[in-house]
Design a protein around this motif. Structure first.
Motif, PDB file in Angstrom:
ATOM      1  N   LYS A  17      19.318  38.215  42.450  1.00 49.36           N
ATOM      2  CA  LYS A  17      19.899  39.479  42.942  1.00 49.36           C
ATOM      3  C   LYS A  17      21.375  39.353  43.326  1.00 49.36           C
ATOM      4  CE  LYS A  17      17.391  39.787  46.646  1.00 49.36           C
ATOM      5  NZ  LYS A  17      16.657  38.551  46.745  1.00 49.36           N
ATOM      6  N   ASP A  34      25.413  41.972  50.575  1.00 48.07           N
ATOM      7  CA  ASP A  34      24.208  41.154  50.564  1.00 48.07           C
ATOM      8  C   ASP A  34      23.513  41.439  51.908  1.00 48.07           C
ATOM      9  OD1 ASP A  34      22.502  39.048  50.992  1.00 48.07           O
ATOM     10  OD2 ASP A  34      24.029  37.489  50.820  1.00 48.07           O
ATOM     11  N   SER A  35      22.516  42.330  51.894  1.00 42.76           N
ATOM     12  CA  SER A  35      21.914  42.736  53.171  1.00 42.76           C
ATOM     13  C   SER A  35      21.175  41.580  53.845  1.00 42.76           C
ATOM     14  CB  SER A  35      20.990  43.944  52.985  1.00 42.76           C
ATOM     15  OG  SER A  35      19.867  43.585  52.240  1.00 42.76           O
ATOM     16  N   ARG A  40      20.350  37.316  58.338  1.00 45.63           N
ATOM     17  CA  ARG A  40      20.647  35.913  58.653  1.00 45.63           C
ATOM     18  C   ARG A  40      21.562  35.832  59.878  1.00 45.63           C
ATOM     19  NH1 ARG A  40      19.879  31.978  54.430  1.00 45.63           N
ATOM     20  NH2 ARG A  40      18.618  32.902  52.770  1.00 45.63           N
ATOM     21  N   ARG A  91      23.531  30.053  55.758  1.00 47.90           N
ATOM     22  CA  ARG A  91      22.797  29.613  54.547  1.00 47.90           C
ATOM     23  C   ARG A  91      21.934  28.391  54.839  1.00 47.90           C
ATOM     24  NH1 ARG A  91      22.509  33.933  51.745  1.00 47.90           N
ATOM     25  NH2 ARG A  91      24.333  35.072  52.407  1.00 47.90           N
ATOM     26  N   SER A  99      15.481  34.062  59.573  1.00 50.33           N
ATOM     27  CA  SER A  99      15.898  35.402  59.121  1.00 50.33           C
ATOM     28  C   SER A  99      14.681  36.185  58.616  1.00 50.33           C
ATOM     29  CB  SER A  99      16.970  35.314  58.037  1.00 50.33           C
ATOM     30  OG  SER A  99      16.461  34.680  56.895  1.00 50.33           O
ATOM     31  N   SER A 100      13.771  35.490  57.966  1.00 48.78           N
ATOM     32  CA  SER A 100      12.559  36.151  57.479  1.00 48.78           C
ATOM     33  C   SER A 100      11.674  36.543  58.666  1.00 48.78           C
ATOM     34  CB  SER A 100      11.824  35.220  56.509  1.00 48.78           C
ATOM     35  OG  SER A 100      10.691  35.832  55.990  1.00 48.78           O
ATOM     36  N   ALA A 103      13.225  39.511  60.594  1.00 50.26           N
ATOM     37  CA  ALA A 103      13.241  40.738  59.775  1.00 50.26           C
ATOM     38  C   ALA A 103      11.940  41.547  59.862  1.00 50.26           C
ATOM     39  CB  ALA A 103      13.544  40.392  58.321  1.00 50.26           C
ATOM     40  N   ARG A 109      15.412  45.797  62.340  1.00 51.88           N
ATOM     41  CA  ARG A 109      15.531  46.530  61.067  1.00 51.88           C
ATOM     42  C   ARG A 109      16.267  47.855  61.269  1.00 51.88           C
ATOM     43  NH1 ARG A 109      13.225  43.716  57.312  1.00 51.88           N
ATOM     44  NH2 ARG A 109      14.170  45.153  55.843  1.00 51.88           N
ATOM     45  N   GLY A 129      18.737  43.299  48.481  1.00 49.80           N
ATOM     46  CA  GLY A 129      17.871  42.983  49.616  1.00 49.80           C
ATOM     47  C   GLY A 129      16.404  43.074  49.257  1.00 49.80           C
ATOM     48  N   ARG A 130      15.626  43.598  50.215  1.00 57.24           N
ATOM     49  CA  ARG A 130      14.178  43.716  49.992  1.00 57.24           C
ATOM     50  C   ARG A 130      13.720  45.179  50.025  1.00 57.24           C
ATOM     51  NH1 ARG A 130      15.817  39.255  50.050  1.00 57.24           N
ATOM     52  NH2 ARG A 130      14.765  37.288  50.442  1.00 57.24           N
ATOM     53  N   ILE A 132      16.078  48.006  49.898  1.00 57.94           N
ATOM     54  CA  ILE A 132      17.240  48.874  49.667  1.00 57.94           C
ATOM     55  C   ILE A 132      16.830  50.126  48.874  1.00 57.94           C
ATOM     56  CG2 ILE A 132      19.650  48.977  48.865  1.00 57.94           C
ATOM     57  CD1 ILE A 132      19.024  46.902  51.175  1.00 57.94           C
ATOM     58  N   ASP A 184       7.757  38.125  53.659  1.00 57.33           N
ATOM     59  CA  ASP A 184       8.568  39.324  53.398  1.00 57.33           C
ATOM     60  C   ASP A 184       7.754  40.452  52.768  1.00 57.33           C
ATOM     61  OD1 ASP A 184      10.735  37.916  54.389  1.00 57.33           O
ATOM     62  OD2 ASP A 184      11.610  37.483  52.422  1.00 57.33           O
ATOM     63  N   ARG A 187       4.696  41.977  55.581  1.00 56.23           N
ATOM     64  CA  ARG A 187       5.007  42.550  56.904  1.00 56.23           C
ATOM     65  C   ARG A 187       4.729  44.056  56.873  1.00 56.23           C
ATOM     66  NH1 ARG A 187      11.208  41.543  55.669  1.00 56.23           N
ATOM     67  NH2 ARG A 187      11.634  43.479  54.576  1.00 56.23           N
TER      68      ARG A 187
HETATM   69  O1   DC Z   1      18.233  37.722  50.707  1.00 55.42           O
HETATM   70  P1   DC Z   1      18.074  36.593  51.704  1.00 55.42           P
HETATM   71  O2   DC Z   1      17.198  35.523  51.168  1.00 55.42           O
HETATM   72  O3   DC Z   1      19.393  36.071  52.179  1.00 55.42           O
HETATM   73  O4   DC Z   1      17.352  37.256  52.971  1.00 55.42           O
HETATM   74  C1   DC Z   1      16.997  36.528  54.130  1.00 55.42           C
HETATM   75  C2   DC Z   1      15.799  37.212  54.792  1.00 55.42           C
HETATM   76  O5   DC Z   1      16.195  38.474  55.322  1.00 55.42           O
HETATM   77  C3   DC Z   1      14.626  37.496  53.871  1.00 55.42           C
HETATM   78  O6   DC Z   1      13.703  36.432  53.827  1.00 55.42           O
HETATM   79  C4   DC Z   1      14.023  38.752  54.454  1.00 55.42           C
HETATM   80  C5   DC Z   1      15.151  39.422  55.170  1.00 55.42           C
HETATM   81  N1   DC Z   1      15.659  40.616  54.479  1.00 55.42           N
HETATM   82  C6   DC Z   1      14.999  41.809  54.709  1.00 55.42           C
HETATM   83  O7   DC Z   1      13.972  41.824  55.384  1.00 55.42           O
HETATM   84  N2   DC Z   1      15.480  42.957  54.182  1.00 55.42           N
HETATM   85  C7   DC Z   1      16.576  42.959  53.418  1.00 55.42           C
HETATM   86  N3   DC Z   1      17.033  44.107  52.936  1.00 55.42           N
HETATM   87  C8   DC Z   1      17.243  41.741  53.150  1.00 55.42           C
HETATM   88  C9   DC Z   1      16.747  40.572  53.678  1.00 55.42           C
END
Ligand code: DC
Length: 223
Positions: A17, A34-35, A40, A91, A99-100, A103, A109, A129-130, A132, A184, A187
């Motif tokens: 992505k 990069d959301s 993070r 990173r 971060s997961s 989230a 959120r 993202g996840r 968007i 992810d 949830r």
């Molecule tokens: O894209 P990434 O791997 O850098 O994201 C890190 C964590 O952030 C991912 O495991 C879940 C969360 N995340 C989210 O819940 N919603 C998003 N739009 C982007 C990332």
């Protein structure tokens, strides 16, 4: 590109992505967000302030104090957390996992989605993202959902880690990806899922150039 589209790219970790979004943004002269970097940054802020993720009241105070800003650059965005450049730090493996975990929390959120909508308000943006295409921009002009086999994704992350001089085994990386995919996508709030109107792109056997060209062609055809 004259039209100020909003382009959503979702998918699991390491599905291509961000790399695709960054290059596509360069070609279209759009901004790239990069959301995941924002989640993070939240995770790092919680860690630095010793806030336990179960302590919703402290977390809520923390979220009030967080300031995330992004400096756009063609070579790669820089992320600032309350004025500090955290681009590299976020990173690292501890932050990836945290971060997961952070989230899944509603107040986190809510704040991130507000910020993301604000950034995307005037269009000309590609955000990955996840959630968007499902939650942040349900009316996005283009929605893509990128997938790839877990083996291919682990291999990519392993190569990236190796280039950075990190000594991680392919198995460790694969286990982390599988754990994060599950966390992810299962949830309750805004789980990772394909929007019904998103175009699925399987990047398992595609090069970055092929991925970017494919998306570019779809965008141009429909413009
Ligand atoms: O894209 P990434 O791997 O850098 O994201 C890190 C964590 O952030 C991912 O495991 C879940 C969360 N995340 C989210 O819940 N919603 C998003 N739009 C982007 C990332």
């Amino acid at each position: 590109m004259d039209k100020k589209y909003v382009i959503a790219i979702d998918g699991p970790a390491a599905s291509g992505k961000s790399t695709t979004a960054k290059l596509l943004a360069r070609k279209l002269q759009f901004i790239f967000i990069d959301s995941g970097a924002m989640y993070r940054a939240c995770a790092l802020f919680a860690l630095e302030n010793n806030v336990n993720l179960e302590d919703i009241s402290s977390l809520s105070d923390l979220i009030e104090r967080i300031e995330i800003s992004i400096e756009y650059s063609e070579s790669g965005n820089r992320i600032y957390l309350n004025g500090k450049n955290v681009t590299e730090r976020i990173r690292e493996a501890d932050i990836t996992k945290l971060s997961s975990e952070i989230a899944v929390i509603g107040i986190v959120r809510k704040k991130m989605v507000e910020l993301q909508r604000e950034i995307g308000r005037s269009g000309g943006v590609i955000m990955d993202g996840r959630d968007i295409g499902t939650v942040v921009f349900p009316n996005a002009d283009f929605k893509f959902f990128m997938i790839a086999s877990v083996k291919a994704r682990a291999q990519r992350r392993w190569l990236e880690a190796k280039e950075k001089g990190e000594d991680l085994s392919l198995n460790e990386i694969e286990d982390e990806l599988v754990w994060r995919d599950r966390n992810d996508s299962t949830r309750l709030l805004s789980p990772l899922k394909k929007a019904t109107d998103a175009i699925e792109i399987d990047t398992t056997n595609k090069t970055i150039t092929e991925q970017v060209d494919m998306l570019l062609q779809i965008i141009k055809e429909k413009s």
